[in-house]
Design an enzyme around this catalytic site. Structure first.
Site, PDB file in Angstrom:
ATOM      1  N   THR A  82       0.807  -1.214   0.000  1.00  0.00           N
ATOM      2  CA  THR A  82       0.000   0.000   0.000  1.00  0.00           C
ATOM      3  C   THR A  82       0.842   1.267   0.000  1.00  0.00           C
ATOM      4  OG1 THR A  82      -1.872  -1.085   1.067  1.00  0.00           O
ATOM      5  CG2 THR A  82      -1.741   1.304   1.280  1.00  0.00           C
ATOM      6  N   TRP A 118      -3.390  -3.209  -5.512  1.00  0.00           N
ATOM      7  CA  TRP A 118      -3.170  -2.179  -4.493  1.00  0.00           C
ATOM      8  C   TRP A 118      -4.243  -2.360  -3.420  1.00  0.00           C
ATOM      9  CZ3 TRP A 118      -2.938   3.763  -5.939  1.00  0.00           C
ATOM     10  CH2 TRP A 118      -2.776   4.531  -4.785  1.00  0.00           C
ATOM     11  N   GLU A 119      -3.835  -2.910  -2.265  1.00  0.00           N
ATOM     12  CA  GLU A 119      -4.791  -3.224  -1.193  1.00  0.00           C
ATOM     13  C   GLU A 119      -4.527  -2.371   0.050  1.00  0.00           C
ATOM     14  OE1 GLU A 119      -5.000  -7.427  -0.306  1.00  0.00           O
ATOM     15  OE2 GLU A 119      -4.605  -7.966  -2.375  1.00  0.00           O
ATOM     16  N   HIS A 120      -5.272  -1.346   0.220  1.00  0.00           N
ATOM     17  CA  HIS A 120      -6.229  -0.642  -0.629  1.00  0.00           C
ATOM     18  C   HIS A 120      -5.917   0.835  -0.495  1.00  0.00           C
ATOM     19  CE1 HIS A 120      -8.842  -4.194  -0.967  1.00  0.00           C
ATOM     20  NE2 HIS A 120      -8.648  -4.368   0.312  1.00  0.00           N
TER      21      HIS A 120
END
Length: 348
Positions: A82, A118-120
């Site tokens: 991230t 992409w978390e988050h």
């Protein structure tokens, strides 16, 4: 629909020793995702280690050597990425460095597509930068003339708008324009962060009306403007466990006292099968939730099996969405029971 649908799976590199790309049952997939490469936090280019170099070549060769050809994607990021994404997406020069690096790596290893994991994004600014990133990514891919067109996808939360610390929403309009599809991670909806009650972490439906389910997520994405054909439903090949406080109260939402068997309350599907067999567990296929769970004594586990995979594929086909994917390859049993059930259900 069956001929053009996505029936995907993520292959995590940490299982290479037990399940190298050459050992994947490629007949059960149309798209494979190499998980993961990371981003250098100073140059914002992809980090390709010597091990990645060897594994990416083997991954691409295995996928493309199968008949019919399986499309090979590179997934970038994962759960710990991230901060790197937030930094690179905030600056035009950093975005450009990242984008050019991803395209170069895709061409070097003869890949068919790139997947952003992409978390988050954590707030509205990061969500806006997410939209800028995928828009510029698409423009760069389209400008890469003279080469096969790269597909662009993103692994996303099961719902487009949510609130943790602050409310936030994905930039759906930009994503719908820039991405070929999204992989909706319709799992981990419940887990050890809710230690006091059992929960079905990948429920297809939510009969409570709270909207925490795979189908609710799909509906929300479509209502937000994502074309149904660009939504792909995620299914897990692992279960999440709880320890019941009373073995006689063993349904969904039963009182619990933390996680049950497995590392951090997680069992691979192959381990769920063994748990059920070794403990003479009671197995429930709950039509209201569209997921399975089992219990033995005070141990409780919610998971997807062949029955749930068939229900989810039936739902996906009826909803007109783009297909399904599994997280992750290597967690099914030796017979590939769950992935086979999904594949067969989509064919029929």
């Amino acid at each position: 629909m069956a001929s053009s649908s996505i029936r995907g799976g993520y292959w995590p590199t940490w299982i290479n020793s037990e399940l190298p790309p050459s050992s994947i049952n490629l007949a059960l997939f149309t798209h494979l995702f190499y998980a993961f490469l990371q981003v250098d936090p100073s140059t914002f280019q992809l980090i390709v280690t010597d091990d990645d170099d060897r594994m990416l070549r083997a991954f691409s060769e295995a996928a493309h050597g199968h008949s019919p050809r399986v499309q090979a994607f590179l997934s970038i990021g994962g759960g710990d990425s991230t901060s790197a994404f937030a930094a690179l997406a905030a600056d035009p020069a950093s975005r450009a460095a990242f984008i050019q690096s991803t395209i170069a790596v895709a061409r070097q290893y003869d890949l068919d597509g790139l997947d952003l994991d992409w978390e988050h994004p954590i707030d509205t600014d990061e969500m806006a930068n997410f939209g800028r990133l995928v828009t510029e990514w698409r423009a760069a891919v389209e400008a890469d003339s003279g080469q096969p067109r790269l597909l662009l996808t993103a692994a996303v939360r099961f719902e487009p708008s949510f609130q943790w610390e602050v409310p936030r929403s994905y930039p759906v309009a930009e994503m719908a324009s820039a991405l070929d599809w999204i992989n909706s991670m319709a799992y981990d909806l419940h887990g050890p962060w809710e230690p006091n009650t059992t929960g079905l972490h990948a429920a297809l439906y939510d009969p409570t009306g709270a909207g925490v389910s795979g189908s609710d997520g799909v509906t929300a994405w479509v209502n937000a403007g994502m074309p149904a054909a660009k939504v792909v439903l995620g299914m897990p090949l692992y279960g999440r466990t709880w320890r019941l406080t009373d073995s006689n109260q063993n349904g969904v939402g039963a009182p619990a006292a933390g996680t049950g068997p497995g590392t951090d309350g997680v069992l691979r599907y192959s381990e769920v099968v063994q748990f059920n067999r070794d403990n003479g567990a009671t197995v429930i296929h709950d039509v209201n939730w569209g997921e399975a769970y089992s219990y033995a004594g005070t141990s409780w586990v919610g998971y997807d099996d062949a029955w749930t995979a068939e229900r989810k594929v039936e739902y996906a086909r009826g909803a007109g969405i783009g297909g399904y994917f599994f997280w992750s390859i290597g967690q099914d049993d030796a017979a590939w029971t769950v992935t086979t059930a999904a594949w067969n259900a989509w064919q029929n």
